[in-house]
Design an enzyme around this catalytic site. Structure first.
Site, PDB file in Angstrom:
ATOM      1  N   THR A 110     -11.314   2.756  -7.013  1.00  0.00           N
ATOM      2  CA  THR A 110     -12.130   3.948  -6.746  1.00  0.00           C
ATOM      3  C   THR A 110     -13.589   3.545  -6.568  1.00  0.00           C
ATOM      4  O   THR A 110     -14.040   2.547  -7.135  1.00  0.00           O
ATOM      5  CB  THR A 110     -12.012   4.985  -7.887  1.00  0.00           C
ATOM      6  OG1 THR A 110     -12.868   6.091  -7.597  1.00  0.00           O
ATOM      7  CG2 THR A 110     -12.408   4.419  -9.238  1.00  0.00           C
ATOM      8  N   HIS A 111     -14.316   4.364  -5.760  1.00  0.00           N
ATOM      9  CA  HIS A 111     -15.768   4.171  -5.642  1.00  0.00           C
ATOM     10  C   HIS A 111     -16.505   5.292  -6.353  1.00  0.00           C
ATOM     11  O   HIS A 111     -17.724   5.393  -6.262  1.00  0.00           O
ATOM     12  CB  HIS A 111     -16.188   4.177  -4.169  1.00  0.00           C
ATOM     13  CG  HIS A 111     -15.338   3.324  -3.299  1.00  0.00           C
ATOM     14  ND1 HIS A 111     -14.384   3.823  -2.450  1.00  0.00           N
ATOM     15  CD2 HIS A 111     -15.276   1.972  -3.179  1.00  0.00           C
ATOM     16  CE1 HIS A 111     -13.782   2.838  -1.832  1.00  0.00           C
ATOM     17  NE2 HIS A 111     -14.285   1.700  -2.252  1.00  0.00           N
TER      18      HIS A 111
ATOM     19  N   ARG B 186      -1.780  -0.620  -8.325  1.00  0.00           N
ATOM     20  CA  ARG B 186      -3.120  -0.154  -7.924  1.00  0.00           C
ATOM     21  C   ARG B 186      -3.115   1.367  -8.062  1.00  0.00           C
ATOM     22  O   ARG B 186      -2.219   2.040  -7.531  1.00  0.00           O
ATOM     23  CB  ARG B 186      -3.428  -0.533  -6.483  1.00  0.00           C
ATOM     24  CG  ARG B 186      -4.762   0.056  -6.009  1.00  0.00           C
ATOM     25  CD  ARG B 186      -4.944  -0.022  -4.503  1.00  0.00           C
ATOM     26  NE  ARG B 186      -4.934  -1.371  -4.028  1.00  0.00           N
ATOM     27  CZ  ARG B 186      -4.496  -1.729  -2.803  1.00  0.00           C
ATOM     28  NH1 ARG B 186      -4.040  -0.818  -1.969  1.00  0.00           N
ATOM     29  NH2 ARG B 186      -4.497  -2.988  -2.439  1.00  0.00           N
TER      30      ARG B 186
ATOM     31  N   ASP C  78       0.845  -1.202   0.000  1.00  0.00           N
ATOM     32  CA  ASP C  78       0.000   0.000   0.000  1.00  0.00           C
ATOM     33  C   ASP C  78       0.881   1.253   0.000  1.00  0.00           C
ATOM     34  O   ASP C  78       2.036   1.203   0.438  1.00  0.00           O
ATOM     35  CB  ASP C  78      -0.868   0.046   1.274  1.00  0.00           C
ATOM     36  CG  ASP C  78      -2.026  -0.950   1.225  1.00  0.00           C
ATOM     37  OD1 ASP C  78      -2.300  -1.512   0.160  1.00  0.00           O
ATOM     38  OD2 ASP C  78      -2.654  -1.145   2.283  1.00  0.00           O
ATOM     39  N   MET C  79       0.343   2.368  -0.463  1.00  0.00           N
ATOM     40  CA  MET C  79       1.114   3.617  -0.423  1.00  0.00           C
ATOM     41  C   MET C  79       0.584   4.482   0.718  1.00  0.00           C
ATOM     42  O   MET C  79      -0.620   4.730   0.803  1.00  0.00           O
ATOM     43  CB  MET C  79       0.992   4.361  -1.757  1.00  0.00           C
ATOM     44  CG  MET C  79       1.918   5.543  -1.880  1.00  0.00           C
ATOM     45  SD  MET C  79       3.666   5.129  -1.649  1.00  0.00           S
ATOM     46  CE  MET C  79       4.105   4.468  -3.263  1.00  0.00           C
TER      47      MET C  79
ATOM     48  N   LYS D 184      -6.957   7.563  -5.750  1.00  0.00           N
ATOM     49  CA  LYS D 184      -6.841   9.029  -5.721  1.00  0.00           C
ATOM     50  C   LYS D 184      -5.821   9.480  -4.682  1.00  0.00           C
ATOM     51  O   LYS D 184      -5.110  10.451  -4.870  1.00  0.00           O
ATOM     52  CB  LYS D 184      -8.203   9.641  -5.370  1.00  0.00           C
ATOM     53  CG  LYS D 184      -9.237   9.526  -6.467  1.00  0.00           C
ATOM     54  CD  LYS D 184     -10.483  10.319  -6.090  1.00  0.00           C
ATOM     55  CE  LYS D 184     -11.608  10.051  -7.059  1.00  0.00           C
ATOM     56  NZ  LYS D 184     -12.863  10.707  -6.648  1.00  0.00           N
ATOM     57  N   GLY D 185      -5.767   8.756  -3.552  1.00  0.00           N
ATOM     58  CA  GLY D 185      -4.877   9.145  -2.447  1.00  0.00           C
ATOM     59  C   GLY D 185      -5.699   9.621  -1.270  1.00  0.00           C
ATOM     60  O   GLY D 185      -6.618  10.435  -1.444  1.00  0.00           O
TER      61      GLY D 185
END
Ligand code: FDA
Length: 300
Positions: free
Chosen positions: A218-219, A176, A125-126, A179-180
């Site tokens: 994204t959702h 992956r 993960d970032m 958006k952040g």
């Protein structure tokens, strides 16, 4: 209703944890590995793959970082034994990045090895921009030995296009794209939502052009619609991407639509002792859910 929902979210931390769990539990798959496995089995049975995340971050002792790493390594074995369609997502600071780069890279190496031995994949993960460079550098280093490791890129960061070019110099990547989620300064991150979406689309196209496998995380339904248009226009092979969603986030029919289109969908399934903070954060991002759960509880 909006005001009531926001009020509910504000006062939720004042309630005992078992009440909070009634509201927030939909975003986590439980506390134990057994509960997480059961959630993944249900998802697999309905056509979704999964990625498991043991909740937690910012580990401060080596003993704890190694314990977390061992739990993740054991999880790979469980995934194999239970024949789950599931990989693993890990936060760098959960396995030691706040302690030292050496500690992080040694634990990362152990997990990449565990993923390799069980024929699986490791997603790093970032986290916030403080660790973007070191995370990418460590990924590039570990990929000299293991190809089954990939990371996450954030569309709100100005640097992401350069990161794609850097990451794809030697090989294509499994990335992956999200958006952040962290609060970042306007010097380094786009703040305007429309501009973030525009950059997301640009970066998605770049990743496809560079022959990467893309997890579209994204959702945002408008953004998903734009991505559908690009998939159609560029005739992108469904083997080159998957949609990704967080466990429990309502998607208004999109998940069925993805499956009907034969698009892969992976659900990010967090679980573990640290469920509380994570779940409250999710509820804050989606206050509508609090009112909906309260209504269901009152009906019962
Ligand atoms: P947007 O913020 O516009 O949300 C659209 C709608 O979806 C909202 O209005 C809300 O109703 C609902 N929604 C969105 N997110 C929700 C949530 N979390 N809980 C409840 N409802 C929500 N970030 C990061 O910095 N590093 C990472 O490694 C990851 N990993 C990751 C994995 C996966 C599978 C997903 C889906 C997301 C991430 N993220 C992440 C988080 C991501 O960067 C982003 O902050 C959130 O997904 C919210 O942005 P959206 O693109 O969903 O759109």
């Amino acid at each position: 209703m909006n005001l009531l929902n926001s009020f509910l979210i504000k006062i939720l931390p004042l309630f005992p944890k078992f009440i909070v769990y009634k509201f927030a539990g939909r975003y986590v798959a439980g506390i134990s590995v057994k509960e997480a496995v059961s959630a993944v089995k249900s998802l697999n049975a309905t056509g979704f793959s999964a990625t498991l995340d043991i909740l937690g971050e910012h580990t401060i002792s080596k003993i704890e970082a190694r314990k977390v790493t061992q739990s993740y390594a054991d999880l790979y074995q469980t995934i194999k034994n239970e024949k789950l369609n599931c990989n693993i997502s890990v936060k760098p600071t959960h396995i030691g990045l706040d302690i030292s780069i050496n500690e992080f890279e040694s634990n990362l190496n152990m997990l990449a090895e565990a993923a390799f031995k069980t024929n699986n994949f490791l997603r790093i993960d970032m986290e916030s921009s403080h660790v973007t460079t070191v995370t990418i550098d460590s990924i590039l280093k570990i990929q000299k030995k293991y190809k089954n490791v990939g990371t996450v890129l954030q569309a709100y960061l100005y640097r992401t296009l350069a990161d794609i070019n850097n990451l794809t110099q030697r090989q294509s990547q499994n990335i992956r794209l999200c958006k952040g989620i962290y609060k970042e300064s306007e010097n380094i991150a786009i703040q305007n939502r429309t501009k973030i979406n525009n950059n997301y689309v640009r970066l998605f196209k770049k990743l496809i052009e560079k022959n990467c496998y893309v997890g579209i995380a994204t959702h945002d339904q408008n953004l998903i619609q734009d991505i559908y248009t690009i998939i159609d226009e560029l005739k992108i092979d469904p083997a080159q991407f998957e949609f990704q969603v967080l466990y429990g986030v309502p998607m208004a029919g999109w998940l069925d639509r993805h499956l009907k289109n034969n698009f892969n969908v992976r659900v990010y399934v967090p679980f573990g002792e640290d469920w509380y903070d994570y779940s409250i954060r999710r509820l804050r991002e989606n206050p509508g859910i609090a009112g909906y759960i309260l209504k269901n509880m009152l009906k019962r």
